[in-house]
Design an enzyme around this catalytic site. Structure first.
Site, mmCIF file in Angstrom:
data_model
loop_
_atom_site.group_PDB
_atom_site.id
_atom_site.type_symbol
_atom_site.label_atom_id
_atom_site.label_comp_id
_atom_site.label_asym_id
_atom_site.label_seq_id
_atom_site.Cartn_x
_atom_site.Cartn_y
_atom_site.Cartn_z
ATOM 1 C CE LYS A 1 -29.536 6.360 -14.014
ATOM 2 N NZ LYS A 1 -28.275 6.739 -13.336
ATOM 3 C CD GLU B 1 -21.191 -0.461 -13.888
ATOM 4 O OE1 GLU B 1 -21.478 -1.144 -14.884
ATOM 5 O OE2 GLU B 1 -21.847 0.542 -13.553
ATOM 6 C CG ASP C 1 -26.876 10.731 -12.962
ATOM 7 O OD1 ASP C 1 -25.735 10.649 -13.459
ATOM 8 O OD2 ASP C 1 -27.623 9.739 -12.822
ATOM 9 C CG ASP D 1 -22.333 10.770 -13.832
ATOM 10 O OD1 ASP D 1 -22.519 11.141 -12.652
ATOM 11 O OD2 ASP D 1 -22.936 9.793 -14.322
ATOM 12 C CG ASP E 1 -25.084 7.633 -11.426
ATOM 13 O OD1 ASP E 1 -24.293 8.234 -12.195
ATOM 14 O OD2 ASP E 1 -26.068 6.994 -11.846
ATOM 15 N NE ARG E 2 -21.092 7.484 -15.524
ATOM 16 C CZ ARG E 2 -20.223 7.844 -16.470
ATOM 17 N NH1 ARG E 2 -19.057 7.232 -16.578
ATOM 18 N NH2 ARG E 2 -20.510 8.817 -17.293
ATOM 19 C CG HIS F 1 -22.075 3.459 -12.035
ATOM 20 N ND1 HIS F 1 -23.174 4.166 -11.617
ATOM 21 C CD2 HIS F 1 -22.060 3.545 -13.389
ATOM 22 C CE1 HIS F 1 -23.804 4.656 -12.677
ATOM 23 N NE2 HIS F 1 -23.146 4.295 -13.758
ATOM 24 N NE ARG G 1 -30.048 6.557 -20.137
ATOM 25 C CZ ARG G 1 -28.989 6.340 -19.383
ATOM 26 N NH1 ARG G 1 -27.796 6.334 -19.921
ATOM 27 N NH2 ARG G 1 -29.111 6.127 -18.088
ATOM 28 C CB SER H 1 -26.611 9.265 -17.041
ATOM 29 O OG SER H 1 -25.421 8.780 -16.498
ATOM 30 C CG HIS H 2 -22.738 8.660 -19.671
ATOM 31 N ND1 HIS H 2 -23.483 7.761 -18.944
ATOM 32 C CD2 HIS H 2 -22.429 8.041 -20.828
ATOM 33 C CE1 HIS H 2 -23.604 6.640 -19.637
ATOM 34 N NE2 HIS H 2 -22.966 6.780 -20.786
ATOM 35 C CB SER I 1 -18.556 3.637 -16.243
ATOM 36 O OG SER I 1 -19.393 3.013 -15.288
#
Length: 476
Positions: A129, A338, A257, A255, A259-260, A342, A30, A119-120, A340
């Site tokens: 990833k 998580e 992408d 988010d 995934d959250r 996830h 990243r 992502s975020h 966050s």
């Protein structure tokens, strides 16, 4: 995974270029898109990753997808060119969510895949990833990709590029996971934040039998309405207002992408990931008494308290999607999550984080009760707490800074040091840890009472400022 495999290869195409070391994080790559992830760097990463896979006996091919960020098509094209030059085939699945990319490996029976996503993180950043088999690379494996790229120890060949649209197949797979129709017809407001979830979110909820009001579903890398980070309450204001005005049963935010997951109840109150997990754990542990409950250190103390009450075995582990997925595989765990947002389901799903699936599981839970989501959450204690605060600190200094704070704190209090330092006060806790994805130190506090929280906040802030970090404002 074998951390040292494939660093040299006799006869391979060799060159040396400067690959920025700082972009290789603990569980992804990243950086600033136009500075760190140039075409040359992305191409070298593609060649390095392809070479690494070949040396791990992967010969079939990989899938590659990307999010809605403005830099994603450029980075994806350069990466694909690099992978093809190693001899591996590539299936480009286009604009997708990260969970769709994960599922594409299952769909095509591949062992490798790459998701290009920021992502975020801020709009000028992007990342990669890297997948292998049922997980994503982390730790030494990520760093070894850099070593291969830096040294130019590449395999050579001529792979084939194809394109595939897997959107409809993915949605059908998800919907088939649930016994439909639900006993209730829900009204859902979903906020895609102009990220990649917008291409399929409304259709997904309608396939689940819901009435869906969709916000900001046009993918736009400028993120013109709000930043796509549902962990921050400030990014949920439009969703909160619309849930109230529509008298909806639930609000779901994704988010960038997808995934959250972010959740707003029917009263407009935000349900962060740790409290949301208590609903999932209650359902899971009813059938799987004694299951391992993985808790990351940013989570409220209500989560381990209720998990033990429901019959689970609590285990603290490090934050980070790759790290938690690896721990789940090691333990054979059924679920983890998580703060966050996830959520990783392995009892009826594939073990990777998918916010669409997590939303469906929440609707299934709601379908089995006569209570609204807000009423359901009343049974879960609420301790006064802060949001997670991100304090700027360079990548070069953040972990050493946290180590100094940890060393001092351990002389005064009992501490959990599985990830940063979670200082265990008599009436609450305070967490200070270095982020694995951003140049920040993150802090969060919780107390049994408001008075305890304020005392803990003051102590944590004093420890952070004593290390020369900038002053910050707590949010709740």
């Amino acid at each position: 995974m074998c951390a040292n495999i494939g660093l040299t290869n006799e006869g391979a195409d060799k060159f040396t270029m400067n690959i920025p070391e700082n972009i290789f994080r603990e569980y992804d790559i990243r950086g600033v898109a136009d500075i760190d992830l140039t075409d040359e760097v992305a191409n070298a990463i593609g060649r390095a990753y392809g070479s690494w896979l070949i040396r791990m006996d992967v010969t079939s091919g990989i899938t590659v997808g990307g999010d809605a960020r403005l830099s994603t098509p450029r980075i994806k094209a350069a990466l694909i060119e690099g992978v093809l030059s190693t001899g591996l085939d590539v299936v480009d699945v286009g604009l997708v969510t990260t969970p769709m990319l994960y599922w594409s490996l299952i769909r095509f029976n591949y062992s490798g895949g790459v998701m290009i996503t920021g992502s975020h993180n801020p709009a000028d950043m992007n990342g990669l990833k890297l997948c292998f088999e049922h997980g994503t690379l982390y730790g030494d494996d990520v760093r070894n990709i850099r070593l291969i790229a830096q040294g130019g120890n590449f395999e050579t060949g001529k792979g084939k590029l194809t394109h595939a649209d897997i959107n409809d197949e993915y949605l059908k797979m998800l919907v088939a996971k649930f016994d439909l129709p639900f006993s209730k017809k829900f009204k859902v407001v979903c906020d895609s934040g102009n990220g990649s979830a917008g291409i399929t979110a409304k259709k997904y909820f309608e396939m689940l039998g819901c009435e869906c009001v969709s916000l900001f579903d046009e993918p736009d890398g400028h993120f013109p309405n709000h930043h796509p980070d549902p962990q921050k309450r400030e990014n949920l204001q439009a969703l909160i207002e619309r849930v109230k005005s529509e008298k909806a049963d639930v609000g779901i935010a994704f988010d960038g992408d997808a995934d959250r997951i972010g959740v707003v109840d029917d009263k407009g109150d935000v349900i962060f990931g740790d409290r949301l997990m208590t609903l999932y754990w209650k359902e899971l542990l009813a059938e799987h008494k004694g299951a391992d409950v993985i808790v990351e250190p940013k989570c409220s103390m209500v989560l381990p308290e209720l998990a033990e009450k429901f019959g689970g075995h609590v285990l603290y582990w490090r934050s980070g999607h790759s790290l938690i997925k690896a721990k789940m595989r090691e333990l054979g765990a059924l679920f983890a999550g998580e703060y966050s947002g996830h959520m990783f389901f392995a009892d009826e799903f594939f073990g990777h984080d998918d916010a669409f699936y997590a939303a469906g599981r929440l609707l299934r839970i709601l379908s089995k009760t006569n209570e609204s989501l807000s009423r359901l959450m009343l049974s879960i204690p609420v301790y006064p707490s802060t949001e997670e605060i991100r304090v700027p600190c360079s990548d070069e200094e953040k972990f050493a800074t946290v180590d100094r704070i940890k060393d001092k704190a351990q002389k005064e209090y009992k501490c959990s040091v599985v990830d940063g330092v979670r200082i265990l006060y008599p009436d609450g806790w305070g967490l200070i840890r270095g982020s694995n994805t951003q140049p920040v130190v993150t802090v969060r506090c919780e107390g049994h009472t408001q008075e305890a929280l304020e005392r803990i906040m003051a102590d944590v802030k004093a420890r952070v400022l004593a290390e020369g970090l900038p002053d910050f404002t707590w949010t709740f």
